[in-house]
Write a protein that holds these residues in place. Sequence first.
Motif, mmCIF file in Angstrom:
data_model
loop_
_atom_site.group_PDB
_atom_site.id
_atom_site.type_symbol
_atom_site.label_atom_id
_atom_site.label_comp_id
_atom_site.label_asym_id
_atom_site.label_seq_id
_atom_site.Cartn_x
_atom_site.Cartn_y
_atom_site.Cartn_z
ATOM 1 N N ASP A 2 0.832 -1.191 0.000
ATOM 2 C CA ASP A 2 0.000 0.000 0.000
ATOM 3 C C ASP A 2 0.871 1.247 0.000
ATOM 4 O O ASP A 2 2.083 1.166 -0.155
ATOM 5 C CB ASP A 2 -0.965 -0.009 1.187
ATOM 6 C CG ASP A 2 -0.252 0.055 2.516
ATOM 7 O OD1 ASP A 2 0.939 0.425 2.534
ATOM 8 O OD2 ASP A 2 -0.879 -0.242 3.538
ATOM 9 N N ALA A 3 0.279 2.407 0.178
ATOM 10 C CA ALA A 3 0.996 3.675 0.082
ATOM 11 C C ALA A 3 2.071 3.841 1.136
ATOM 12 O O ALA A 3 2.989 4.620 0.965
ATOM 13 C CB ALA A 3 0.012 4.842 0.169
ATOM 14 N N SER A 43 -3.896 3.964 5.044
ATOM 15 C CA SER A 43 -2.765 3.382 4.329
ATOM 16 C C SER A 43 -1.937 2.492 5.247
ATOM 17 O O SER A 43 -0.758 2.266 5.008
ATOM 18 C CB SER A 43 -1.882 4.484 3.745
ATOM 19 O OG SER A 43 -2.598 5.207 2.778
ATOM 20 N N LYS A 140 -4.321 15.042 0.170
ATOM 21 C CA LYS A 140 -5.270 14.142 -0.490
ATOM 22 C C LYS A 140 -4.699 12.724 -0.485
ATOM 23 O O LYS A 140 -3.506 12.546 -0.238
ATOM 24 C CB LYS A 140 -5.479 14.600 -1.942
ATOM 25 C CG LYS A 140 -5.945 16.032 -2.088
ATOM 26 C CD LYS A 140 -5.978 16.499 -3.522
ATOM 27 C CE LYS A 140 -4.655 16.753 -4.173
ATOM 28 N NZ LYS A 140 -3.763 17.700 -3.542
ATOM 29 N N PRO A 141 -5.516 11.724 -0.761
ATOM 30 C CA PRO A 141 -4.994 10.352 -0.818
ATOM 31 C C PRO A 141 -3.795 10.214 -1.766
ATOM 32 O O PRO A 141 -2.857 9.476 -1.488
ATOM 33 C CB PRO A 141 -6.193 9.536 -1.301
ATOM 34 C CG PRO A 141 -7.374 10.300 -0.788
ATOM 35 C CD PRO A 141 -6.972 11.757 -0.907
ATOM 36 N N SER A 142 -3.814 10.941 -2.879
ATOM 37 C CA SER A 142 -2.686 10.862 -3.818
ATOM 38 C C SER A 142 -1.397 11.398 -3.200
ATOM 39 O O SER A 142 -0.305 10.966 -3.553
ATOM 40 C CB SER A 142 -3.007 11.627 -5.108
ATOM 41 O OG SER A 142 -3.254 12.993 -4.824
ATOM 42 N N ASP A 143 -1.519 12.343 -2.255
ATOM 43 C CA ASP A 143 -0.335 12.873 -1.574
ATOM 44 C C ASP A 143 0.306 11.807 -0.689
ATOM 45 O O ASP A 143 1.528 11.746 -0.562
ATOM 46 C CB ASP A 143 -0.691 14.088 -0.713
ATOM 47 C CG ASP A 143 -1.105 15.291 -1.540
ATOM 48 O OD1 ASP A 143 -0.545 15.474 -2.640
ATOM 49 O OD2 ASP A 143 -1.989 16.033 -1.085
ATOM 50 N N LYS A 145 0.501 8.706 -1.271
ATOM 51 C CA LYS A 145 1.288 7.823 -2.134
ATOM 52 C C LYS A 145 2.690 8.392 -2.362
ATOM 53 O O LYS A 145 3.656 7.647 -2.493
ATOM 54 C CB LYS A 145 0.577 7.600 -3.464
ATOM 55 C CG LYS A 145 -0.686 6.784 -3.319
ATOM 56 C CD LYS A 145 -1.410 6.618 -4.624
ATOM 57 C CE LYS A 145 -2.704 5.859 -4.412
ATOM 58 N NZ LYS A 145 -3.532 5.790 -5.601
ATOM 59 N N LYS A 146 2.803 9.716 -2.389
ATOM 60 C CA LYS A 146 4.116 10.349 -2.600
ATOM 61 C C LYS A 146 5.044 10.115 -1.402
ATOM 62 O O LYS A 146 6.253 10.219 -1.524
ATOM 63 C CB LYS A 146 3.946 11.854 -2.820
ATOM 64 C CG LYS A 146 3.223 12.212 -4.083
ATOM 65 C CD LYS A 146 3.018 13.704 -4.185
ATOM 66 C CE LYS A 146 2.143 14.065 -5.375
ATOM 67 N NZ LYS A 146 1.826 15.490 -5.423
ATOM 68 N N THR A 148 5.464 7.287 0.109
ATOM 69 C CA THR A 148 5.878 5.890 0.124
ATOM 70 C C THR A 148 7.390 5.737 0.226
ATOM 71 O O THR A 148 7.891 4.985 1.070
ATOM 72 C CB THR A 148 5.383 5.146 -1.128
ATOM 73 O OG1 THR A 148 3.968 5.272 -1.180
ATOM 74 C CG2 THR A 148 5.769 3.689 -1.097
#
Length: 153
Positions: A2-3, A43, A140-143, A145-146, A148
């Motif tokens: 996951d992230a 996450s 945001k959720p996409s942030d 992921k960064k 990781t």
Amino acid sequence: MDACGVASSSSSSSSSNPKPPHVLAVDDSIVDRKIVENLLKNSACKVTTAENGMRALEFLGLVDEQEQQNNLNSNGTEVNLVITDYCMPGMTGYELLKKIKESSVMKEVPVVVVSSENIPTRINECLEEGAQMFMLKPLKPSDVKKLTGHLIN
């Protein structure tokens, strides 16, 4: 994965990373703290929150030049990442970043600074002082992921 770089529960559990990454989220706004906390917990991260820089330093064991061994806080809990707001009363996120990076024990822990204001000089100042990343609010959720790469270390 996951992230947060943790194997998902649907795959076989990995013995190389048995504990979820631990993130310290620092923000004077309870709403922003909750947003970060929820995003990271979704996450599979363990999250501890602090409402200001002083509380964060206390949690990290960095008050009064009192440093703990390794990157363990005063409670013996490893912290893998610090996410801090830039604008906070008493001690800014930039000042917290400097204190962490000045610590011989905690300087290797990645610090991500977040702000609702996109001010290039502020961003550069934080990155030059050792921040791994500067992100704009709201996260945001996409942030997540960064982040990781900073949690897999």
